[in-house]
Design a protein around this motif. Structure first.
Motif, PDB file in Angstrom:
ATOM      1  N   ASP A 231       0.825  -1.213   0.000  1.00  0.00           N
ATOM      2  CA  ASP A 231       0.000   0.000   0.000  1.00  0.00           C
ATOM      3  C   ASP A 231       0.855   1.258   0.000  1.00  0.00           C
ATOM      4  OD1 ASP A 231      -2.418   1.484   0.108  1.00  0.00           O
ATOM      5  OD2 ASP A 231      -2.131   1.770   2.257  1.00  0.00           O
ATOM      6  N   GLY A 232       0.602   2.127  -0.982  1.00  0.00           N
ATOM      7  CA  GLY A 232       1.300   3.394  -1.076  1.00  0.00           C
ATOM      8  C   GLY A 232       2.570   3.370  -1.900  1.00  0.00           C
ATOM      9  N   ASP A 233       3.061   2.189  -2.265  1.00  0.00           N
ATOM     10  CA  ASP A 233       4.282   2.103  -3.065  1.00  0.00           C
ATOM     11  C   ASP A 233       4.056   2.714  -4.446  1.00  0.00           C
ATOM     12  OD1 ASP A 233       5.347   0.754  -0.959  1.00  0.00           O
ATOM     13  OD2 ASP A 233       5.728  -1.122  -2.032  1.00  0.00           O
ATOM     14  N   VAL A 234       5.076   3.376  -4.978  1.00  0.00           N
ATOM     15  CA  VAL A 234       5.062   3.873  -6.353  1.00  0.00           C
ATOM     16  C   VAL A 234       6.032   3.022  -7.158  1.00  0.00           C
ATOM     17  CG1 VAL A 234       5.548   5.818  -7.880  1.00  0.00           C
ATOM     18  CG2 VAL A 234       4.458   6.219  -5.658  1.00  0.00           C
ATOM     19  N   ARG A 235       5.511   2.414  -8.215  1.00  0.00           N
ATOM     20  CA  ARG A 235       6.336   1.525  -9.038  1.00  0.00           C
ATOM     21  C   ARG A 235       6.072   1.794 -10.508  1.00  0.00           C
ATOM     22  NH1 ARG A 235       5.424  -4.228  -5.794  1.00  0.00           N
ATOM     23  NH2 ARG A 235       5.846  -3.400  -3.695  1.00  0.00           N
ATOM     24  N   GLY A 236       6.973   1.277 -11.337  1.00  0.00           N
ATOM     25  CA  GLY A 236       6.888   1.543 -12.764  1.00  0.00           C
ATOM     26  C   GLY A 236       6.439   0.349 -13.578  1.00  0.00           C
ATOM     27  N   PHE A 237       5.726   0.645 -14.670  1.00  0.00           N
ATOM     28  CA  PHE A 237       5.319  -0.359 -15.644  1.00  0.00           C
ATOM     29  C   PHE A 237       5.773   0.079 -17.037  1.00  0.00           C
ATOM     30  CE2 PHE A 237       1.973  -0.968 -12.397  1.00  0.00           C
ATOM     31  CZ  PHE A 237       1.997  -2.351 -12.249  1.00  0.00           C
ATOM     32  N   SER A 238       5.993  -0.905 -17.904  1.00  0.00           N
ATOM     33  CA  SER A 238       6.207  -0.661 -19.324  1.00  0.00           C
ATOM     34  C   SER A 238       5.344  -1.668 -20.055  1.00  0.00           C
ATOM     35  CB  SER A 238       7.686  -0.833 -19.692  1.00  0.00           C
ATOM     36  OG  SER A 238       7.879  -0.640 -21.078  1.00  0.00           O
ATOM     37  N   LEU A 239       4.157  -1.226 -20.489  1.00  0.00           N
ATOM     38  CA  LEU A 239       3.098  -2.148 -20.907  1.00  0.00           C
ATOM     39  C   LEU A 239       2.734  -1.973 -22.378  1.00  0.00           C
ATOM     40  CD1 LEU A 239       0.835  -1.579 -17.778  1.00  0.00           C
ATOM     41  CD2 LEU A 239       2.357  -3.511 -18.180  1.00  0.00           C
ATOM     42  N   PRO A 240       2.252  -3.050 -23.028  1.00  0.00           N
ATOM     43  CA  PRO A 240       1.781  -2.914 -24.405  1.00  0.00           C
ATOM     44  C   PRO A 240       0.699  -1.854 -24.546  1.00  0.00           C
ATOM     45  CG  PRO A 240       1.939  -5.232 -23.787  1.00  0.00           C
ATOM     46  CD  PRO A 240       2.158  -4.437 -22.536  1.00  0.00           C
ATOM     47  N   PHE A 241      -0.188  -1.732 -23.543  1.00  0.00           N
ATOM     48  CA  PHE A 241      -1.298  -0.776 -23.608  1.00  0.00           C
ATOM     49  C   PHE A 241      -0.794   0.648 -23.751  1.00  0.00           C
ATOM     50  CE2 PHE A 241      -4.583   1.925 -21.599  1.00  0.00           C
ATOM     51  CZ  PHE A 241      -5.690   1.557 -22.352  1.00  0.00           C
ATOM     52  N   HIS A 242       0.395   0.941 -23.220  1.00  0.00           N
ATOM     53  CA  HIS A 242       0.961   2.282 -23.290  1.00  0.00           C
ATOM     54  C   HIS A 242       2.084   2.363 -24.330  1.00  0.00           C
ATOM     55  CE1 HIS A 242      -0.634   1.889 -19.094  1.00  0.00           C
ATOM     56  NE2 HIS A 242      -1.244   2.980 -19.475  1.00  0.00           N
ATOM     57  N   GLY A 243       2.082   1.425 -25.244  1.00  0.00           N
ATOM     58  CA  GLY A 243       3.091   1.437 -26.295  1.00  0.00           C
ATOM     59  C   GLY A 243       4.502   1.230 -25.783  1.00  0.00           C
ATOM     60  N   GLY A 244       4.632   0.573 -24.629  1.00  0.00           N
ATOM     61  CA  GLY A 244       5.952   0.358 -24.059  1.00  0.00           C
ATOM     62  C   GLY A 244       6.508   1.561 -23.327  1.00  0.00           C
ATOM     63  N   GLN A 245       5.766   2.669 -23.301  1.00  0.00           N
ATOM     64  CA  GLN A 245       6.214   3.853 -22.572  1.00  0.00           C
ATOM     65  C   GLN A 245       6.185   3.568 -21.070  1.00  0.00           C
ATOM     66  OE1 GLN A 245       3.605   7.201 -23.022  1.00  0.00           O
ATOM     67  NE2 GLN A 245       4.711   8.501 -21.570  1.00  0.00           N
TER      68      GLN A 245
END
Length: 270
Positions: A231-245
């Protein structure tokens, strides 16, 4: 890379497997896959042999020989990863297991009764546009809203968050800073869950599957860290839905009072 988890085969791989693998990989929409170059111009649709090898964690030469019909020692873990990478339906997954291993796949885990989570589903839908899901004690995702499936197209194929994170090479591309931001806290959560529920067989099986299938997880497990929730953690994603951004999200965790063994997670984009 190599399929280091394999054991000597007791079944000769069927010559029918190669042509099927070729057909299955050629129908994949590469734009829905993270971990490959989706920007380069392609003369043919689908995934290449090298891309399937990378996504399943084996050497390209090893996979080319498998698809070409050469007998290969194959592990059940690899076949599971291959089924997920190729986005196989259940009937196709059965065929893959029979041709590759000579037996049917493990039965799918029992899906929850949707009526049991009807109230929670309405809460998930009310959290739009934020992706949100509910997972049980051993991290099977038992309910989710539409944005969650848009962001994570692996959900229909692998309903367990932890198994995806540790047993599918694609997760290393989708989960930014995989080791420090995801693997270490995930293992700490699993350790805490086992400490508080030591007699739940699904948790023990989850731990064993991850440690058997991921060498780096075995190394990190030795640190004996424990964490209750993210809870409260900030983490990063690189997803197909966002074009890998790369995007950043804050993880908001809740426990429904009517189902205290469940976790409700909302991902709030920062």
């Amino acid at each position: 890379m190599s399929d280091t988890a394999h054991t000597p085969p007791k079944h000769t791989v069927s010559p029918e497997l190669g042509p099927l693998l070729k057909r299955w990989r050629k129908r994949i929409d590469h734009r829905r896959i993270t971990g490959i170059d989706s920007t380069r111009r392609r003369l043919k649709p689908g995934l290449t042999q090298d891309e399937v090898a990378s996504l399943t964690g084996v050497a390209s030469s090893w996979y080319r020989q498998l698809e070409g019909g050469s007998p290969r020692p194959i592990s059940e873990q690899f076949v599971q990863r291959l089924a997920m990478t190729l986005r196989l339906e259940e009937a196709e997954r059965v065929i893959l297991f029979q041709l590759a291993l000579g037996h049917a796949p493990p039965p799918p885990r029992t899906a929850p009764d949707p009526a049991s989570y009807a109230n929670l589903q309405s809460v998930l839908d009310a959290l739009l546009p934020h992706p949100a899901y509910v997972s049980n004690l051993w991290w099977d995702i038992v309910a989710h809203n539409k944005p969650q499936e848009d962001w994570f197209p692996w959900l229909p194929y692998e309903p367990n968050l932890m198994r995806f994170a540790f047993l599918y090479p694609e997760a290393r591309d989708q989960l930014v800073n995989w080791r420090s931001d995801w693997a270490i806290p995930f293992l700490a959560q699993i350790r805490f869950a086992i400490a508080t529920h030591p007699d739940v067989p699904e948790l023990l099986q989850l731990r064993d599957d991850i440690l058997d299938g991921n060498e780096e997880a075995r190394e990190l497990w030795a640190d004996r860290l424990a964490q209750a929730h993210p809870d409260g953690d900030v983490r990063g994603f690189s997803l197909p839905f966002h074009g890998g951004q790369e995007i950043q999200v804050r993880i908001m965790a809740f426990a429904p009072m009517s189902h205290p063994e469940l976790r409700m997670i909302a991902l709030v984009r920062q």
